[in-house]
Design a protein around this motif. Sequence first.
Motif, PDB file in Angstrom:
ATOM      1  N   VAL A  60       1.017  -1.091  -0.041  1.00  0.00           N
ATOM      2  CA  VAL A  60      -0.217  -0.033  -0.092  1.00  0.00           C
ATOM      3  C   VAL A  60       0.960   1.480  -0.022  1.00  0.00           C
ATOM      4  CG1 VAL A  60      -1.997   1.236   1.310  1.00  0.00           C
ATOM      5  CG2 VAL A  60      -1.738  -1.270   1.299  1.00  0.00           C
ATOM      6  N   VAL A  61       0.556   2.144  -0.684  1.00  0.00           N
ATOM      7  CA  VAL A  61       1.321   3.353  -1.079  1.00  0.00           C
ATOM      8  C   VAL A  61       0.418   4.713  -0.843  1.00  0.00           C
ATOM      9  CG1 VAL A  61       3.080   2.365  -2.500  1.00  0.00           C
ATOM     10  CG2 VAL A  61       0.913   3.403  -3.466  1.00  0.00           C
ATOM     11  N   VAL A  82      -1.320  -4.364  -5.098  1.00  0.00           N
ATOM     12  CA  VAL A  82      -0.846  -3.400  -5.063  1.00  0.00           C
ATOM     13  C   VAL A  82      -2.177  -2.266  -4.647  1.00  0.00           C
ATOM     14  CG1 VAL A  82       0.316  -0.859  -5.603  1.00  0.00           C
ATOM     15  CG2 VAL A  82       1.287  -3.324  -6.199  1.00  0.00           C
ATOM     16  N   ALA A  83      -2.218  -1.441  -3.715  1.00  0.00           N
ATOM     17  CA  ALA A  83      -3.369  -0.596  -3.305  1.00  0.00           C
ATOM     18  C   ALA A  83      -2.994   0.650  -2.975  1.00  0.00           C
ATOM     19  CB  ALA A  83      -4.446  -1.225  -2.382  1.00  0.00           C
ATOM     20  N   TYR A  84      -3.844   1.572  -2.812  1.00  0.00           N
ATOM     21  CA  TYR A  84      -3.515   3.176  -2.704  1.00  0.00           C
ATOM     22  C   TYR A  84      -4.449   3.697  -1.849  1.00  0.00           C
ATOM     23  CZ  TYR A  84      -4.022   8.133  -4.028  1.00  0.00           C
ATOM     24  OH  TYR A  84      -4.067   9.562  -3.970  1.00  0.00           O
ATOM     25  N   LEU A  85      -3.855   4.396  -0.759  1.00  0.00           N
ATOM     26  CA  LEU A  85      -4.477   5.056   0.215  1.00  0.00           C
ATOM     27  C   LEU A  85      -3.879   6.308   0.110  1.00  0.00           C
ATOM     28  CD1 LEU A  85      -5.994   4.830   2.898  1.00  0.00           C
ATOM     29  CD2 LEU A  85      -3.794   5.152   4.198  1.00  0.00           C
ATOM     30  N   PRO A  86      -5.244   7.293  -0.386  1.00  0.00           N
ATOM     31  CA  PRO A  86      -4.956   8.814  -0.548  1.00  0.00           C
ATOM     32  C   PRO A  86      -4.462   9.287   0.695  1.00  0.00           C
ATOM     33  CG  PRO A  86      -7.181   7.962  -1.454  1.00  0.00           C
ATOM     34  CD  PRO A  86      -6.679   7.084  -0.595  1.00  0.00           C
ATOM     35  N   SER A  87      -3.548  10.278   0.149  1.00  0.00           N
ATOM     36  CA  SER A  87      -2.850  11.072   1.281  1.00  0.00           C
ATOM     37  C   SER A  87      -3.817  11.631   2.301  1.00  0.00           C
ATOM     38  CB  SER A  87      -1.889  12.116   0.689  1.00  0.00           C
ATOM     39  OG  SER A  87      -1.075  11.706   0.134  1.00  0.00           O
ATOM     40  N   ILE A  88      -4.915  12.311   1.950  1.00  0.00           N
ATOM     41  CA  ILE A  88      -5.891  12.917   2.568  1.00  0.00           C
ATOM     42  C   ILE A  88      -6.335  11.626   3.691  1.00  0.00           C
ATOM     43  CG2 ILE A  88      -7.870  12.621   1.000  1.00  0.00           C
ATOM     44  CD1 ILE A  88      -8.767  15.311   2.153  1.00  0.00           C
ATOM     45  N   ALA A  89      -6.915  10.683   2.975  1.00  0.00           N
ATOM     46  CA  ALA A  89      -7.537   9.700   4.063  1.00  0.00           C
ATOM     47  C   ALA A  89      -6.358   9.282   5.130  1.00  0.00           C
ATOM     48  CB  ALA A  89      -7.837   8.326   3.220  1.00  0.00           C
ATOM     49  N   ALA A  90      -5.203   9.027   4.691  1.00  0.00           N
ATOM     50  CA  ALA A  90      -3.921   8.684   5.734  1.00  0.00           C
ATOM     51  C   ALA A  90      -3.894  10.026   6.751  1.00  0.00           C
ATOM     52  CB  ALA A  90      -2.761   8.584   4.818  1.00  0.00           C
ATOM     53  N   HIS A  91      -4.058  11.095   6.320  1.00  0.00           N
ATOM     54  CA  HIS A  91      -3.952  11.958   7.395  1.00  0.00           C
ATOM     55  C   HIS A  91      -5.259  11.915   8.211  1.00  0.00           C
ATOM     56  CE1 HIS A  91      -3.300  15.953   9.004  1.00  0.00           C
ATOM     57  NE2 HIS A  91      -4.564  16.450   8.803  1.00  0.00           N
ATOM     58  N   GLN A  92      -6.422  11.849   7.876  1.00  0.00           N
ATOM     59  CA  GLN A  92      -7.481  11.666   8.719  1.00  0.00           C
ATOM     60  C   GLN A  92      -7.324  10.628   9.487  1.00  0.00           C
ATOM     61  OE1 GLN A  92     -10.691  11.752   5.706  1.00  0.00           O
ATOM     62  NE2 GLN A  92     -10.739  14.113   5.536  1.00  0.00           N
ATOM     63  N   ALA A  93      -6.814   9.364   9.125  1.00  0.00           N
ATOM     64  CA  ALA A  93      -6.733   8.052   9.728  1.00  0.00           C
ATOM     65  C   ALA A  93      -5.669   8.250  10.911  1.00  0.00           C
ATOM     66  CB  ALA A  93      -6.396   7.167   8.777  1.00  0.00           C
ATOM     67  N   SER A  94      -4.491   9.081  10.616  1.00  0.00           N
ATOM     68  CA  SER A  94      -3.770   9.303  11.568  1.00  0.00           C
ATOM     69  C   SER A  94      -3.951   9.686  12.898  1.00  0.00           C
ATOM     70  CB  SER A  94      -2.624  10.241  10.975  1.00  0.00           C
ATOM     71  OG  SER A  94      -3.069  11.343  11.179  1.00  0.00           O
ATOM     72  N   ARG A  95      -5.232  10.257  12.894  1.00  0.00           N
ATOM     73  CA  ARG A  95      -6.137  10.637  14.300  1.00  0.00           C
ATOM     74  C   ARG A  95      -6.288   9.636  15.248  1.00  0.00           C
ATOM     75  NH1 ARG A  95      -9.893  15.520  11.623  1.00  0.00           N
ATOM     76  NH2 ARG A  95      -7.951  16.689  10.331  1.00  0.00           N
TER      77      ARG A  95
END
Length: 388
Positions: A60-61, A82-95
């Motif tokens: 996952v990138v 391979v899969a893709y986690l959008p940066s905005i989703a990763a940022h929200q999930a980081s919380r």
Amino acid sequence: MHLTASEARGAVLGLDVGEASHWACLLTPDGEVAVNRPVENTERALDDLLSQVDASTLVVVDQVRNIGALPIARARAAGLPVAYLPSIAAHQASRLFPGDAKTDERDAHVIAGTATGVPDALLPVPERDEALGAARSLASQRNHLVTCGTRDKNRLRSMLLESCPAFEALVDPSDARWLRVLERLGGPWAIVDAGRAAFGALTRGADRSAMAAAWDAAASSTRPAEIMVKAENPQVSMLARRISEAMSEVARLDREIAGLLEEDGTYACLMTVPGIGPRTASELAIAIDISAFPDHDHLASYCGVAPRNRQSGTSISSVTASRQGNKRLKNLLIFSCNSLVRSKGRFGEYYRSCRARGMCHGEALKAVARKRLKVIYAVMRDKAPYAA
């Protein structure tokens, strides 16, 4: 490709991609951290890392192009999904994860942990099609030139507005004739100095009344100090030349992109949909892998044209426009509906019914874009031309 929980029970390798190196975090099916280290952005280093993971490991990138291109290519060469986690989703999930540090190590753990626990957040990474890949590269350059051209137009307008507001109000920096005049002569005071005959020779074929009005506006305005005029003219000429070059290059790229996609069935079918021209059709064909979307609602959410419902008990209940999704596709889909406003077809009728219900122009356009997206989804899914 939205993974189910059962499909995501294998190991997950999360990569926080970077220019010189990536941070790799490998989570086992039990959630244990098996690998947690940086890896150079080279084929040898990535192949060495990928050779150490199980064949069912999901990679996952957080970016699919530019710095994310090599990890995806090497993962596929190794036979890994391979899969893709959008940066905005990763940022929200980081919380949802402990701590609030912003480090590559923590970001990689967030990517891997989110992919393990919330597989529905992942997006597919379509297989590379050479023609689409080439068209995507050209489209990226075209978008860059459009952005640069818009910036230069704004700068040109700012200069003319400061120098002679009455003249600026009549100038169209998207008109090739005006760009030719400004490039050859300079600002409004240089045009007046050149004389009406020289101005008329450079504007043959244009609206004579509009050009005469612009001339009169400059000639009747108060001229600034000569030092300001001398400083302004070369800048106006330079900006006009850059805008003209950008417009010519954009037109050339549009032709090349259309040529690359002329054999693409999806592109040809999209061109039959009302209000869709070559640019919108190419953007949709390049940006969307229709097999990744189970229905038009998912596609609407991805494109940012799905309405957002808000409800809290009985105190709050509203439907507002979503601010999520792909903003470029959202703008293309909405603004391309302007050509349908006065049409007699189904979308023109729908626009007028929306206005009759009290919607403003912008709201009605968004509603038409959402309705038309259902047609776009069916056309792309079936690769069949639009039928009214």
